[in-house]
Design a protein around this motif. Structure first.
Motif, PDB file in Angstrom:
ATOM      1  N   THR A 215      12.851  42.647  42.518  1.00 37.30           N
ATOM      2  CA  THR A 215      12.702  43.389  43.772  1.00 37.30           C
ATOM      3  C   THR A 215      13.394  44.748  43.745  1.00 37.30           C
ATOM      4  O   THR A 215      12.907  45.710  44.331  1.00 37.30           O
ATOM      5  CB  THR A 215      13.268  42.591  44.959  1.00 37.30           C
ATOM      6  N   LEU A 216      14.554  44.812  43.066  1.00 36.34           N
ATOM      7  CA  LEU A 216      15.385  46.027  43.088  1.00 36.34           C
ATOM      8  C   LEU A 216      15.657  46.454  44.522  1.00 36.34           C
ATOM      9  O   LEU A 216      15.913  45.623  45.381  1.00 36.34           O
ATOM     10  CB  LEU A 216      14.719  47.155  42.281  1.00 36.34           C
ATOM     11  N   GLY A 217      15.582  47.757  44.798  1.00 39.19           N
ATOM     12  CA  GLY A 217      15.869  48.284  46.121  1.00 39.19           C
ATOM     13  C   GLY A 217      15.881  49.791  46.045  1.00 39.19           C
ATOM     14  O   GLY A 217      15.685  50.377  44.976  1.00 39.19           O
ATOM     15  N   ASN A 218      16.086  50.454  47.116  1.00 39.29           N
ATOM     16  CA  ASN A 218      16.038  51.904  47.212  1.00 39.29           C
ATOM     17  C   ASN A 218      14.696  52.431  46.730  1.00 39.29           C
ATOM     18  O   ASN A 218      13.655  51.950  47.167  1.00 39.29           O
ATOM     19  CB  ASN A 218      17.217  52.572  46.525  1.00 39.29           C
ATOM     20  N   TRP A 219      14.626  53.409  45.791  1.00 40.49           N
ATOM     21  CA  TRP A 219      13.381  54.131  45.539  1.00 40.49           C
ATOM     22  C   TRP A 219      12.911  53.937  44.097  1.00 40.49           C
ATOM     23  O   TRP A 219      13.459  54.519  43.163  1.00 40.49           O
ATOM     24  CB  TRP A 219      13.612  55.605  45.830  1.00 40.49           C
ATOM     25  N   SER A 220      11.884  53.115  43.932  1.00 38.08           N
ATOM     26  CA  SER A 220      11.243  52.917  42.635  1.00 38.08           C
ATOM     27  C   SER A 220       9.917  53.660  42.606  1.00 38.08           C
ATOM     28  O   SER A 220       9.286  53.867  43.646  1.00 38.08           O
ATOM     29  CB  SER A 220      10.999  51.425  42.374  1.00 38.08           C
ATOM     30  N   THR A 221       9.455  54.016  41.404  1.00 40.69           N
ATOM     31  CA  THR A 221       8.246  54.848  41.317  1.00 40.69           C
ATOM     32  C   THR A 221       7.215  54.236  40.359  1.00 40.69           C
ATOM     33  O   THR A 221       6.840  53.096  40.510  1.00 40.69           O
ATOM     34  CB  THR A 221       8.625  56.278  40.920  1.00 40.69           C
ATOM     35  N   GLY A 222       6.760  54.999  39.365  1.00 41.26           N
ATOM     36  CA  GLY A 222       5.632  54.600  38.529  1.00 41.26           C
ATOM     37  C   GLY A 222       6.003  53.650  37.419  1.00 41.26           C
ATOM     38  O   GLY A 222       6.445  54.054  36.343  1.00 41.26           O
ATOM     39  N   ALA A 223       5.787  52.347  37.616  1.00 37.51           N
ATOM     40  CA  ALA A 223       6.169  51.321  36.661  1.00 37.51           C
ATOM     41  C   ALA A 223       5.131  51.179  35.545  1.00 37.51           C
ATOM     42  O   ALA A 223       4.006  51.687  35.643  1.00 37.51           O
ATOM     43  CB  ALA A 223       6.359  49.986  37.373  1.00 37.51           C
ATOM     44  N   THR A 224       5.510  50.446  34.493  1.00 34.44           N
ATOM     45  CA  THR A 224       4.604  50.168  33.376  1.00 34.44           C
ATOM     46  C   THR A 224       4.912  48.793  32.794  1.00 34.44           C
ATOM     47  O   THR A 224       6.069  48.360  32.770  1.00 34.44           O
ATOM     48  CB  THR A 224       4.718  51.247  32.283  1.00 34.44           C
ATOM     49  N   TRP A 225       3.859  48.105  32.343  1.00 33.97           N
ATOM     50  CA  TRP A 225       3.990  46.814  31.672  1.00 33.97           C
ATOM     51  C   TRP A 225       3.769  46.987  30.170  1.00 33.97           C
ATOM     52  O   TRP A 225       2.895  47.753  29.761  1.00 33.97           O
ATOM     53  CB  TRP A 225       2.958  45.823  32.193  1.00 33.97           C
ATOM     54  N   GLY A 226       4.527  46.251  29.371  1.00 36.09           N
ATOM     55  CA  GLY A 226       4.337  46.273  27.924  1.00 36.09           C
ATOM     56  C   GLY A 226       5.209  45.227  27.246  1.00 36.09           C
ATOM     57  O   GLY A 226       6.293  44.908  27.732  1.00 36.09           O
ATOM     58  N   ASP A 227       4.740  44.695  26.135  1.00 41.47           N
ATOM     59  CA  ASP A 227       5.487  43.682  25.393  1.00 41.47           C
ATOM     60  C   ASP A 227       6.370  44.376  24.359  1.00 41.47           C
ATOM     61  O   ASP A 227       6.007  44.523  23.196  1.00 41.47           O
ATOM     62  CB  ASP A 227       4.507  42.718  24.720  1.00 41.47           C
ATOM     63  N   TYR A 228       7.563  44.792  24.781  1.00 36.58           N
ATOM     64  CA  TYR A 228       8.409  45.617  23.912  1.00 36.58           C
ATOM     65  C   TYR A 228       9.044  44.819  22.780  1.00 36.58           C
ATOM     66  O   TYR A 228       9.400  45.387  21.740  1.00 36.58           O
ATOM     67  CB  TYR A 228       9.501  46.330  24.728  1.00 36.58           C
ATOM     68  N   ASP A 229       9.188  43.498  22.959  1.00 39.10           N
ATOM     69  CA  ASP A 229       9.881  42.712  21.935  1.00 39.10           C
ATOM     70  C   ASP A 229       8.949  41.805  21.150  1.00 39.10           C
ATOM     71  O   ASP A 229       9.406  41.001  20.330  1.00 39.10           O
ATOM     72  CB  ASP A 229      11.011  41.887  22.562  1.00 39.10           C
ATOM     73  N   GLY A 230       7.650  41.913  21.372  1.00 41.17           N
ATOM     74  CA  GLY A 230       6.680  41.207  20.552  1.00 41.17           C
ATOM     75  C   GLY A 230       6.654  39.706  20.700  1.00 41.17           C
ATOM     76  O   GLY A 230       6.246  39.000  19.769  1.00 41.17           O
ATOM     77  N   ASP A 231       7.064  39.184  21.860  1.00 37.46           N
ATOM     78  CA  ASP A 231       7.058  37.731  22.053  1.00 37.46           C
ATOM     79  C   ASP A 231       5.793  37.236  22.731  1.00 37.46           C
ATOM     80  O   ASP A 231       5.688  36.044  23.066  1.00 37.46           O
ATOM     81  CB  ASP A 231       8.297  37.286  22.841  1.00 37.46           C
ATOM     82  N   GLY A 232       4.829  38.136  22.937  1.00 32.85           N
ATOM     83  CA  GLY A 232       3.567  37.741  23.544  1.00 32.85           C
ATOM     84  C   GLY A 232       3.571  37.733  25.056  1.00 32.85           C
ATOM     85  O   GLY A 232       2.569  37.363  25.676  1.00 32.85           O
ATOM     86  N   ARG A 233       4.676  38.158  25.658  1.00 29.36           N
ATOM     87  CA  ARG A 233       4.773  38.200  27.122  1.00 29.36           C
ATOM     88  C   ARG A 233       5.074  39.633  27.568  1.00 29.36           C
ATOM     89  O   ARG A 233       5.910  40.319  26.966  1.00 29.36           O
ATOM     90  CB  ARG A 233       5.877  37.261  27.618  1.00 29.36           C
ATOM     91  N   LEU A 234       4.426  40.052  28.625  1.00 33.31           N
ATOM     92  CA  LEU A 234       4.573  41.432  29.089  1.00 33.31           C
ATOM     93  C   LEU A 234       5.869  41.613  29.868  1.00 33.31           C
ATOM     94  O   LEU A 234       6.183  40.847  30.787  1.00 33.31           O
ATOM     95  CB  LEU A 234       3.381  41.827  29.967  1.00 33.31           C
ATOM     96  N   ASP A 235       6.603  42.643  29.491  1.00 35.79           N
ATOM     97  CA  ASP A 235       7.836  43.017  30.160  1.00 35.79           C
ATOM     98  C   ASP A 235       7.557  44.180  31.105  1.00 35.79           C
ATOM     99  O   ASP A 235       6.489  44.794  31.069  1.00 35.79           O
ATOM    100  CB  ASP A 235       8.884  43.382  29.118  1.00 35.79           C
ATOM    101  N   LEU A 236       8.513  44.496  31.949  1.00 31.97           N
ATOM    102  CA  LEU A 236       8.292  45.462  33.033  1.00 31.97           C
ATOM    103  C   LEU A 236       9.366  46.540  33.028  1.00 31.97           C
ATOM    104  O   LEU A 236      10.559  46.223  33.035  1.00 31.97           O
ATOM    105  CB  LEU A 236       8.306  44.721  34.375  1.00 31.97           C
ATOM    106  N   PHE A 237       8.925  47.796  33.018  1.00 32.37           N
ATOM    107  CA  PHE A 237       9.860  48.922  33.149  1.00 32.37           C
ATOM    108  C   PHE A 237       9.607  49.610  34.483  1.00 32.37           C
ATOM    109  O   PHE A 237       8.460  49.901  34.844  1.00 32.37           O
ATOM    110  CB  PHE A 237       9.675  49.924  32.015  1.00 32.37           C
TER     111      PHE A 237
END
Length: 615
Positions: A215-237
């Protein structure tokens, strides 16, 4: 410009080191300034945003600002505005008041294209803003919109039924199948808590952000999904923008904010982002059980200086099979993080050349377009920026070394009066060369009352790629989509009518969205691919790279989530084939590392490719 760090001569390396030290000092001063705005840190005479020096006003023959004029009476018609016919005018974006007294009211929102019901047709999700009165319960909260594609050129709003109204002060969205169940989910960024809408497979969604821990809080903007560690699951930035405190509203000369950060060309405007505290960035690791863990610090992408992040994108910049991370920062240096393959990233922002533009200046970056404009297998990057500044185009010279060639390609001069937001590469005429488009609109209503040659509402811009040698602006024919004068913000590209032509959806500040249908008169062939990942890749194949060889050229497309300005494009790689009706080879580099070759059953069609079924 910074020389490529990995190939620099001794002299060049020393120059790079000196410049790096200088920039580090600048970053330190910026951090001190944002922590104590009344301190004597680096102050800007250009006001609250980083721009180039004031530029001469540009007007058309009828003395309209070129951003709201410059139309031609006739010429090739590329886009038709079919918003009303499509049924999208039933929804209106709203963010703050028309006066735009505070920065929170100015940035607008994104748009995402997704097939939420898996019927083979793209639907549209539009994020909405809010108002202080809505937050206080004095008026109904503006809500987001999910439009279902009816397959006949029209759309039906199903937002409430689907459970994705958001009803918070929204900015961006990023679409991906984070739990590998075969159905796309939606992450929505807000001022306040963010939402993660899980797809229930029945046309509805459930917000699981609290349970997932994102959830975070305050002001979030343009996020992106990607599997940065190669475990087959998408991570979130999730990038953070400004720490906006309603109890201490920023205005000129009070609340600890300097006057210099509340002016533009000497005219009082809303304050920021400079002079305001920045929000940190966050990387969430997907635990595979519906929850996420914040690994920002450990991974090295937490944004310690507190830059003003607006957009981000996971994409493989150095062709090593691992997704790297781009972050477009407003009025501060951009980030390029190279994936080291061990769960951490190396900050190559300065050494790569992406942190700054050709003049060595930081820019007010808004949106990220990533694509292989040269058809040489490398991802190049185009950033939209503020008015009075040209828009940098970064050519990838190999190993993620970037050179700003905006002037050489023909973007720089014509783009200066425009304030760009969403952007994207798209082969609008299917000739095999990626063209480029951007949506535009100012953040200061005051510009309409000043002789600066720019405007609050602006027309979108389309550039035609001429064999990778230069980009030529496509004339805006009166009465067509390119002549729409709107307060454009988020923009997404996709084949909404399954006819092989790429269309554009723009989220408009305080207005109806715009759907630009591609009616290019070309008769070129095309191919689109829907990728389905195997057990060791994300199910939706986000992070995959595809090469199609046809018509004497080898094109590259990537399956991406995020980018543009707070938006997500069509997840299906699209290839223009020119006059050829034969595809020689389809080569897919899956996120798992597996490389496969496929044969196209024909052209002018959408083909599904499953990992493990190729050669």
């Amino acid at each position: 410009m910074l020389p490529p760090a990995r190939t620099a001569t001794l002299f060049g390396l020393l120059t790079t080191i000196l410049l790096f030290v200088s920039l580090e000092i600048t970053g330190y001063l910026h951090a001190q300034q944002t922590a104590n705005p009344r301190g004597s840190g680096a102050q800007s005479s250009t006001g609250g945003v980083n721009t180039g020096p004031p530029q001469p006003a540009q007007y058309d023959a009828e003395h309209r600002p070129i951003t709201a004029g410059g139309f031609v009476a006739s010429g090739p018609v590329i886009f038709e505005d079919v918003t009303k016919q499509a049924g999208l005018t039933v929804w209106t974006h709203k963010m703050g008041t028309p006066q735009k007294k505070y920065i929170i009211e100015t940035n607008g929102s994104g748009v995402c294209l997704l097939d939420y019901d898996n019927d083979g047709w793209l639907d549209i999700y539009l994020v909405n803003g809010s108002t202080f009165d809505a937050l206080d319960g004095k008026e109904t909260s503006p809500h987001a919109a999910l439009f279902h594609n009816n397959h006949d050129g029209t759309f039906t709003e199903v937002t409430e039924k689907a459970g994705v109204t958001n009803d918070r002060w929204g900015f961006g969205c990023a679409v991906a199948d984070y739990d590998n169940d075969g159905w796309p989910d939606i992450y929505v960024t807000n001022w306040g808590k963010n939402r993660l809408y899980h797809n229930n497979h029945d046309g509805t969604f459930t917000d699981v952000a609290e349970k997932a821990g994102v959830t975070l809080g305050n002001w979030s903007t343009g996020a992106t999904w990607g599997d940065y560690d190669g475990d087959g699951r998408l991570d979130l930035f999730v990038p953070g923008y400004v720490h906006f405190d309603r109890n201490h509203l920023p205005s000129g000369g009070i609340n600890g904010v300097l006057d210099t950060f509340c002016t533009f060309r000497g005219v009082p405007v809303n304050c920021g982002p400079r002079g305001l505290k920045g929000e940190p960035d966050h990387l969430f690791h997907n635990n595979g059980d519906g929850s996420f863990t914040d690994v920002s610090e450990k991974a090295g992408v937490a944004d310690a200086p507190g830059y003003y992040g607006l957009s981000s994108l996971f994409v493989d910049m150095n062709n090593d099979g691992k997704v790297d991370l781009l972050v477009a920062d407003d009025s501060t240096p951009n980030y390029l993080y190279i994936n080291k393959g061990d769960g951490t990233f190396e900050d190559d922002s300065y050494s790569s050349g992406y942190a700054l533009d050709e003049t060595g200046s930081e820019t007010a970056s808004m949106g990220i377009a990533a694509g292989d404009y040269l058809n040489n297998g490398r991802i190049d990057v185009f950033n939209t920026t503020f008015s009075d500044d040209y828009k940098p185009f970064y050519r990838n010279d190999g190993d993620a070394n970037m050179t700003d060639i905006s002037f050489q390609l023909g973007f720089a001069g014509i783009s200066v009066p425009f304030l760009g937001w969403g952007d994207g590469f798209l082969d609008y005429d299917n000739d095999g060369w990626k063209d480029l488009m951007m949506s535009d609109g100012h953040v200061y209503p005051q510009v309409d009352h000043e002789p600066w040659g720019t405007s609050w509402a602006q027309r979108p811009m389309l550039f035609h790629n001429v064999d990778g040698k230069k980009f030529e602006p496509v004339p805006a024919v009166e009465g067509t989509g390119l002549a729409d004068v709107i307060a454009g913000r988020g923009m997404a590209v996709g084949d909404l009518f399954n006819d092989g032509k790429l269309d554009v959806v723009i989220n408009v500040m305080d207005g109806h969205p715009v759907l630009l249908r591609n009616v290019s008169p070309d008769h070129n062939h095309w191919l689109e691919l829907k990728l389905i990942g195997g057990p060791k890749s994300p199910r939706d194949a986000v992070g995959a790279t595809v090469y199609v060889t046809a018509n004497g050229m080898k094109q590259r497309e990537d399956v991406l989530s995020g980018g543009s300005y707070a938006s997500t494009n069509d997840p299906r790689p699209h290839f223009g084939l020119g006059q050829t009706d034969k595809v020689d080879d389809i080569e897919v580099h899956w996120p798992s590392g597996k490389v496969e070759h496929f044969t196209a059953p024909g052209v002018d069609r959408i083909v599904t490719l499953r990992e493990g079924t190729g050669k």
